[in-house]
Enzyme design. Sequence first.
Site, short mmCIF file in Angstrom:
data_model
loop_
_atom_site.label_atom_id
_atom_site.label_comp_id
_atom_site.label_asym_id
_atom_site.label_seq_id
_atom_site.Cartn_x
_atom_site.Cartn_y
_atom_site.Cartn_z
CB CYS A 15 -0.97 -0.03 1.19
SG CYS A 15 -0.18 -0.01 2.82
CG ASN A 18 4.39 -1.70 5.21
OD1 ASN A 18 5.53 -2.01 5.58
ND2 ASN A 18 3.42 -2.58 5.20
CB CYS A 20 -3.60 1.63 7.23
SG CYS A 20 -3.32 3.10 8.25
NE ARG A 21 -4.58 1.53 1.92
CZ ARG A 21 -4.38 2.25 0.85
NH1 ARG A 21 -5.25 2.17 -0.15
NH2 ARG A 21 -3.34 3.06 0.74
CB SER A 22 0.28 -3.50 2.86
OG SER A 22 1.13 -2.58 3.47
CG ASP A 130 -5.27 5.49 2.85
OD1 ASP A 130 -5.28 4.91 3.96
OD2 ASP A 130 -4.38 6.28 2.51
P1 4NP Z 1 -1.73 2.81 4.14
O1 4NP Z 1 -2.35 4.16 4.73
O2 4NP Z 1 -1.19 3.14 2.77
O3 4NP Z 1 -2.90 1.90 4.08
O4 4NP Z 1 -0.66 2.40 5.11
C1 4NP Z 1 -1.64 5.37 4.82
C2 4NP Z 1 -0.83 5.58 5.90
C3 4NP Z 1 -0.15 6.79 6.02
C4 4NP Z 1 -0.31 7.76 5.06
C5 4NP Z 1 -1.11 7.52 3.96
C6 4NP Z 1 -1.78 6.32 3.85
N1 4NP Z 1 0.35 8.99 5.18
O5 4NP Z 1 0.12 9.88 4.35
O6 4NP Z 1 1.15 9.18 6.13
#
Ligand code: 4NP
Length: 166
Positions: A15, A18, A20-22, A130
């Site tokens: 994702c 790294n 939340c989703r992955s 997200d």
């Molecule tokens: P992820 O979510 O891609 O599912 O881990 C996010 C986590 C952090 C951020 C964006 C998306 N960020 O902008 O810090």
Amino acid sequence: MLGGVDQDISVLFVCLGNICRSPMAEGAFRAAAARSGLTACVESAGTASYHIGHQPDPRAIAIASRHGVDITGQAARQLTHHDFYRFSHIIALDRANLEGVRARAPRDGTAQLSLLLDAVEGLQGEPVPDPYHGDVAAFETAWSTINLGVDAWVARLIREGTDLAV
Ligand code: 4NP
């Protein structure tokens, strides 16, 4: 090992951050593979570097934990050049990150690049939204959607491994 089928499957979920989703996909896949008897190496990574070394988001940890999956041992890392040779499958959580993965793919990389929900009938091409800027409900939705994808991938990988063995 499933029914005597020795598969060499390794999956990297990708994702953006790294956190939340992955990480949820990594934990959900590990649990689903164990339930199904699929032997596979699984990790996760982000296309971005913002959160390198961080534990998954506390909301991701909480929802996984509520479903009996412990993801507290994970630490965020960024996708590397080596990943394209180490993993048989690199599975992105949304299209922007699949494009990010494709843009970094070496010409002779061996990993198969896919989108998580492409394995789910009727959800091909769809992203896992997200949840980072969302509320707890957004994490619940992400967890459910991720599990649909992960279960479909486990079934597909078992089918492919079984097909290879006949
Ligand atoms: P992820 O979510 O891609 O599912 O881990 C996010 C986590 C952090 C951020 C964006 C998306 N960020 O902008 O810090």
